[in-house]
Design a protein around this motif. Structure first.
Motif, PDB file in Angstrom:
ATOM      1  N   ARG A  74       0.834  -1.216   0.000  1.00  0.00           N
ATOM      2  CA  ARG A  74       0.000   0.000   0.000  1.00  0.00           C
ATOM      3  C   ARG A  74       0.864   1.260   0.000  1.00  0.00           C
ATOM      4  NH1 ARG A  74      -2.589   1.902   4.572  1.00  0.00           N
ATOM      5  NH2 ARG A  74      -0.478   1.832   5.436  1.00  0.00           N
ATOM      6  N   ASP A  75       1.886   1.293   0.850  1.00  0.00           N
ATOM      7  CA  ASP A  75       2.747   2.477   0.951  1.00  0.00           C
ATOM      8  C   ASP A  75       3.524   2.721  -0.345  1.00  0.00           C
ATOM      9  OD1 ASP A  75       1.827   2.779   3.497  1.00  0.00           O
ATOM     10  OD2 ASP A  75       3.653   2.093   4.493  1.00  0.00           O
ATOM     11  N   PHE A  78       1.121   4.132  -2.934  1.00  0.00           N
ATOM     12  CA  PHE A  78       0.742   5.512  -2.600  1.00  0.00           C
ATOM     13  C   PHE A  78       1.855   6.485  -2.969  1.00  0.00           C
ATOM     14  CE2 PHE A  78       0.412   9.136   0.332  1.00  0.00           C
ATOM     15  CZ  PHE A  78      -0.879   9.554   0.045  1.00  0.00           C
ATOM     16  N   ILE A  86      -5.566   4.793  -3.764  1.00  0.00           N
ATOM     17  CA  ILE A  86      -5.037   3.472  -3.400  1.00  0.00           C
ATOM     18  C   ILE A  86      -6.037   2.795  -2.466  1.00  0.00           C
ATOM     19  CG2 ILE A  86      -3.107   2.227  -2.380  1.00  0.00           C
ATOM     20  CD1 ILE A  86      -2.474   3.850  -4.966  1.00  0.00           C
ATOM     21  N   PRO A  88      -7.910   0.946   0.466  1.00  0.00           N
ATOM     22  CA  PRO A  88      -7.543   0.983   1.887  1.00  0.00           C
ATOM     23  C   PRO A  88      -7.298  -0.409   2.464  1.00  0.00           C
ATOM     24  CG  PRO A  88      -9.910   1.173   1.684  1.00  0.00           C
ATOM     25  CD  PRO A  88      -9.361   1.130   0.279  1.00  0.00           C
ATOM     26  N   LEU A  89      -6.526  -0.436   3.516  1.00  0.00           N
ATOM     27  CA  LEU A  89      -6.286  -1.665   4.274  1.00  0.00           C
ATOM     28  C   LEU A  89      -7.154  -1.683   5.529  1.00  0.00           C
ATOM     29  CD1 LEU A  89      -2.396  -2.071   4.222  1.00  0.00           C
ATOM     30  CD2 LEU A  89      -4.061  -3.723   3.370  1.00  0.00           C
ATOM     31  N   PHE A 115      -8.750  -5.839  -0.794  1.00  0.00           N
ATOM     32  CA  PHE A 115      -7.680  -4.861  -1.027  1.00  0.00           C
ATOM     33  C   PHE A 115      -6.815  -5.252  -2.221  1.00  0.00           C
ATOM     34  CE2 PHE A 115      -3.075  -4.289  -0.211  1.00  0.00           C
ATOM     35  CZ  PHE A 115      -2.983  -2.913  -0.348  1.00  0.00           C
ATOM     36  N   ILE A 119      -6.561  -3.758  -6.349  1.00  0.00           N
ATOM     37  CA  ILE A 119      -5.313  -3.356  -6.998  1.00  0.00           C
ATOM     38  C   ILE A 119      -5.134  -4.141  -8.289  1.00  0.00           C
ATOM     39  CG2 ILE A 119      -2.796  -3.366  -6.795  1.00  0.00           C
ATOM     40  CD1 ILE A 119      -3.205  -2.965  -3.751  1.00  0.00           C
ATOM     41  N   SER A 284      -8.818   7.236   2.229  1.00  0.00           N
ATOM     42  CA  SER A 284      -7.802   7.115   1.175  1.00  0.00           C
ATOM     43  C   SER A 284      -7.930   8.260   0.171  1.00  0.00           C
ATOM     44  CB  SER A 284      -7.950   5.767   0.458  1.00  0.00           C
ATOM     45  OG  SER A 284      -7.032   5.650  -0.601  1.00  0.00           O
TER      46      SER A 284
END
Length: 402
Positions: A74-75, A78, A86, A88-89, A115, A119, A284
């Motif tokens: 995720r990071d 982003f 992106i 969300p978790l 999640f 993606i 997000s």
């Protein structure tokens, strides 16, 4: 229920799908396993990828991932995909005793599955090299990648102190009137921000009441279970038709208790969790709005700096200073940086507009499904409860009239 061990399969060696088959990328997050003890304990997941994308190692790959690996993905996304929302978790459990409950683990597994598939189905994010790494790298590689991450929490204490001082200085300038925050003045953008903040508030309120509904169903189910046991004991003390009626009343109460507990679980997974997921999705979007604001401010700052550099360059040119060459080089470098900042800001605006259209379409569909499931579940439960009590009335009527 989670298991305590697992056998990990390797990559499938079967031939690739025919090129005539439409491209696909499907991911499943399954088989949660508790590893470690005490504060070091964590849950790992089996992540299964099936694809015919040529960039992947084969048609199927199975890897083991933990929650921190999903955070890494995720990071990274982003940081690289500015302007894209992106996915969300799910958040970590703040309460230690719930961290390893079967229900919490299943909710997290389901949220992680959503999640990574969001993606994988996104036209831009599915091309990410970081996604391919996440879906294919071995555990040692993932551990090494996480260890080398450079985020705010990886910085040295001295760097953090300087960062906080810079922020404090800027805040002081704003408060004292020395500097006004630079913000976009686009009415449509202001309308968007207002909508997003309102949406977050309304979704959070709906999710809070959904949680209360789940809690009420569970409490009522427990009360019916306790009541059923008590009435069955009462029936055992009585004889004849009254005792039998009490026993049947107790049995029905226990059956209805199970129905309520099952419906509470369905309500949690199919109604409360989707609402909570959209609260996270809006957060997000807010993070992307912050990135847009930062890009706009950077663009404005560079524009102002260029003006000052240009004035200085003109002065040096007039006096035929030997520093003209150096100043001209700085000016050109700054101009190139400014043009790049403008391109980044315009790209963020364009992508945000596209993402908002997709977000609204998906939200309409997902919320429609969630509320439909909620209404159907409540109707089903109400009918079941009414039928159960109604079936007892003839026997209870007979007892009351005798």
């Amino acid at each position: 229920m989670i298991s305590t061990n697992r056998t990990l399969s390797g990559s499938s060696q079967s031939p690739r799908s025919p090129s005539s088959q439409p491209p696909y990328l499907s991911v499943s997050v399954t088989d949660p396993v508790k590893l470690g003890n005490g504060v070091q304990a964590y849950i790992s997941y089996r992540v299964i990828t099936k694809t015919n994308f040529p960039e992947y190692q084969g048609p199927e790959k199975i890897v083991i991932r933990r929650y921190s690996d999903f955070i890494w993905l995720r990071d990274r996304l982003f940081e690289k995909y500015k302007g894209i929302f992106i996915p969300p978790l799910p958040e970590k459990s703040a309460v230690e005793k719930f961290r390893f409950s079967a229900e919490f683990i299943e909710m997290r597994r389901q949220a992680l599955d959503i999640f990574v598939n969001r993606i994988a189905s996104h036209h831009a994010l599915q091309q990410s090299e970081d996604l391919r790494t996440f879906l294919q790298a071995d555990e040692e590689t993932m551990d090494r990648l996480r260890a080398h991450e450079t985020g705010i929490f990886k910085k040295k204490p001295a760097d953090l102190m300087q960062m906080f001082k810079d922020v404090q200085s800027k805040v002081s300038d704003v408060v004292l009137g020395k500097e006004k925050p630079v913000e976009e003045s686009d009415p449509e953008y202001e309308k968007l921000k207002h909508y997003i903040f309102e949406l977050e508030n309304h979704l959070a309120e709906a999710q809070k009441h959904a949680y209360r509904l789940v809690k009420r169903h569970r409490e009522l189910g427990q009360s019916l279970s306790d009541f059923g046991k008590a009435v069955k004991l009462l029936g055992a003390c009585e004889g004849n038709s009254l005792g039998k009626a009490f026993s049947e009343l107790g049995a029905k109460s226990e059956i209805l208790s199970v129905k309520l507990q099952k419906e509470a679980h369905q309500l949690l997974m199919n109604f409360e969790e989707p609402l909570k997921d959209y609260v996270r999705a809006v957060q997000s979007i807010k993070a992307t709005i912050t990135e847009r604001a930062n890009a706009f401010r950077r663009q404005c700052e560079l524009t102002e700096t260029i003006k000052l550099k240009e004035i200085n360059l003109n002065k040096l040119s007039l006096i035929r200073s030997d520093k003209v060459g150096e100043a001209e080089m700085e000016y050109n470098e700054l101009k190139a940086e400014s043009e790049e900042a403008t391109r980044l800001f315009e790209s963020i605006v364009r992508l945000m507009n596209e993402e908002l259209v997709h977000f609204q379409e998906r939200k309409t569909l997902d919320m429609g499904i969630a509320f439909n499931e909620f209404a159907r579940g409540q109707a089903r439960l109400a009918n079941g409860i009414a039928d159960a009590w109604r079936s007892l009335l003839p026997k209870l009527d007979a007892c009351s009239s005798s």
